[in-house]
Scaffold this active site. Structure first.
Site, PDB file in Angstrom:
ATOM      1  N   MET A 135      26.266  22.400  88.885  1.00  0.00           N
ATOM      2  CA  MET A 135      26.772  22.606  87.875  1.00  0.00           C
ATOM      3  C   MET A 135      26.555  23.533  86.337  1.00  0.00           C
ATOM      4  O   MET A 135      26.367  23.323  85.295  1.00  0.00           O
ATOM      5  CB  MET A 135      26.116  21.203  86.852  1.00  0.00           C
ATOM      6  N   HIS A 167      18.994  25.889  93.236  1.00  0.00           N
ATOM      7  CA  HIS A 167      20.034  26.519  93.511  1.00  0.00           C
ATOM      8  C   HIS A 167      20.141  27.895  93.995  1.00  0.00           C
ATOM      9  O   HIS A 167      20.926  27.332  94.677  1.00  0.00           O
ATOM     10  CB  HIS A 167      21.197  26.578  92.193  1.00  0.00           C
TER      11      HIS A 167
HETATM   12  P1  AMP Z   1      23.337  20.209  89.782  1.00  0.00           P
HETATM   13  O1  AMP Z   1      24.295  21.638  89.298  1.00  0.00           O
HETATM   14  O2  AMP Z   1      22.513  19.920  89.437  1.00  0.00           O
HETATM   15  O3  AMP Z   1      24.733  19.479  90.354  1.00  0.00           O
HETATM   16  O4  AMP Z   1      23.054  20.645  91.820  1.00  0.00           O
HETATM   17  C1  AMP Z   1      23.616  21.403  92.429  1.00  0.00           C
HETATM   18  C2  AMP Z   1      23.301  21.804  93.621  1.00  0.00           C
HETATM   19  O5  AMP Z   1      21.937  21.769  94.230  1.00  0.00           O
HETATM   20  C3  AMP Z   1      23.425  19.688  94.646  1.00  0.00           C
HETATM   21  O6  AMP Z   1      23.639  20.244  95.764  1.00  0.00           O
HETATM   22  C4  AMP Z   1      21.599  19.816  94.557  1.00  0.00           C
HETATM   23  O7  AMP Z   1      21.684  19.165  95.225  1.00  0.00           O
HETATM   24  C5  AMP Z   1      21.578  21.328  94.068  1.00  0.00           C
HETATM   25  N1  AMP Z   1      20.198  21.394  93.849  1.00  0.00           N
HETATM   26  C6  AMP Z   1      19.808  20.342  92.805  1.00  0.00           C
HETATM   27  N2  AMP Z   1      18.217  20.919  91.956  1.00  0.00           N
HETATM   28  C7  AMP Z   1      17.925  21.132  93.439  1.00  0.00           C
HETATM   29  C8  AMP Z   1      16.368  21.730  94.000  1.00  0.00           C
HETATM   30  N3  AMP Z   1      15.207  21.398  93.336  1.00  0.00           N
HETATM   31  N4  AMP Z   1      16.120  21.611  94.795  1.00  0.00           N
HETATM   32  C9  AMP Z   1      17.166  21.389  96.195  1.00  0.00           C
HETATM   33  N5  AMP Z   1      19.118  21.727  95.825  1.00  0.00           N
HETATM   34  C10 AMP Z   1      18.609  21.823  94.253  1.00  0.00           C
END
Ligand code: AMP
Length: 286
Positions: free
Chosen positions: A32, A39
């Site tokens: 997102m 990410h």
């Molecule tokens: P989001 O943008 O929050 O929807 O996250 C996108 C992807 O990044 C998802 O697969 C999350 O699980 C992953 N993600 C977010 N924060 C972390 C983190 N601290 N470590 C590893 N992956 C993450």
């Protein structure tokens, strides 16, 4: 080569078709946006295993409830492009809402019902249907061989895995470990909303998980006692408000009646000031 930007579904399909025609492996990293090192670790994992890496940046309205933070969700596409490029993405797919949902709310949605009644699903009704639906659409748009998700959002990871299995989607769902700050706080786009005192208090989630791991590893067989060991830390932190802390089966996310030797997951959610934070950790009980 610098990272390209695609705004349309057609542009992504064209880029991926050209990779697939010579047998190249396409990797997809759905996000997102407001990208951070968590990410970037997903993009880097994809880069190491795929011929073409696309990161999607789309704040999906379908997965936000009325009370949720859609309007205040942080966005910065310019910065995202820099992070994606540095981590090795070939393409960033950043569609407008109208490109993804031209007819408004879709009539067709995906629901992984058995995995989404509890935990985050209980607090955010409809959230995981929104997630599963947009991920299914991204898989259909991008046609990746591999898709990368963070363990940070553990319930989401299980939902996506189960959807891919149940619907025979030809995608390998790859789980990547949670990237943390030096003091243990899991990186999250929502951390920017933490004030300095709240930022310090937010480390309580990781400390609570460690307390749960220690209890389970010390031979505690009663799940409620492990849950209580985690809850104690959070309730002892004045700036934090516990939502849930629980030891669960790693695949079904059910609370066990009794802890037997095997793998478990500890899930935790708490509000620290305004932001609601989630975290989790695995534990192997011998
Ligand atoms: P989001 O943008 O929050 O929807 O996250 C996108 C992807 O990044 C998802 O697969 C999350 O699980 C992953 N993600 C977010 N924060 C972390 C983190 N601290 N470590 C590893 N992956 C993450």
């Amino acid at each position: 080569m610098s990272t390209q930007v695609a705004r349309t579904i057609a542009a992504v399909r064209e880029a991926h078709d050209s990779t697939r025609t010579w047998g190249g492996v396409v990797g997809l990293v759905p996000t997102m946006g407001y990208l951070h090192a968590g990410h970037a670790s997903l993009v880097a994992a994809a880069r190491a295993e795929c011929d073409h890496v696309t990161a999607s940046v789309f704040v999906n309205p379908l997965q936000f409830g009325q009370a949720d933070d859609l309007a205040t969700y942080p966005r910065d596409l310019e910065r995202d492009l820099g992070v994606a490029e540095e981590a090795g993405a070939d393409l960033v797919f950043a569609p407008a809402v109208e490109e993804m949902y031209p007819a408004g709310r879709p009539f067709t949605t995906v629901s992984v019902a058995e995995l989404t009644a509890g935990w985050e699903g209980a607090v955010r009704p409809g959230h995981f249907d929104g997630v599963a639906t947009v991920v299914a659409k991204l898989f259909a748009i991008a046609g990746p061989s591999r898709a990368y998700f963070g363990e940070k959002d553990y319930q989401q990871l299980q939902v996506v895995r189960r959807m891919a299995v149940d619907l025979d989607l030809p995608v390998d769902v790859v789980a990547c470990p949670t990237v943390r700050e030096g003091d243990g706080l899991a990186l999250s786009s929502r951390n920017v909303h933490l004030g300095p005192e709240e930022r310090r208090a937010a480390t309580v989630l990781r400390r609570a998980l460690d307390a749960g791991i220690a209890a389970a590893a010390a031979g505690e067989r009663d799940p409620a006692a492990v849950d209580a060991a985690m809850a104690r830390l959070v309730t002892g932190e004045p700036l934090a408000q516990l939502d849930y802390a629980a030891i669960v089966r790693p695949d079904t996310l059910e609370s066990p009646d009794r802890i037997e030797p095997g793998e478990y997951r500890l899930l935790i959610a708490a509000r620290v000031g305004k932001p609601r934070l989630i975290d989790n950790a695995g534990v192997l009980v011998g």
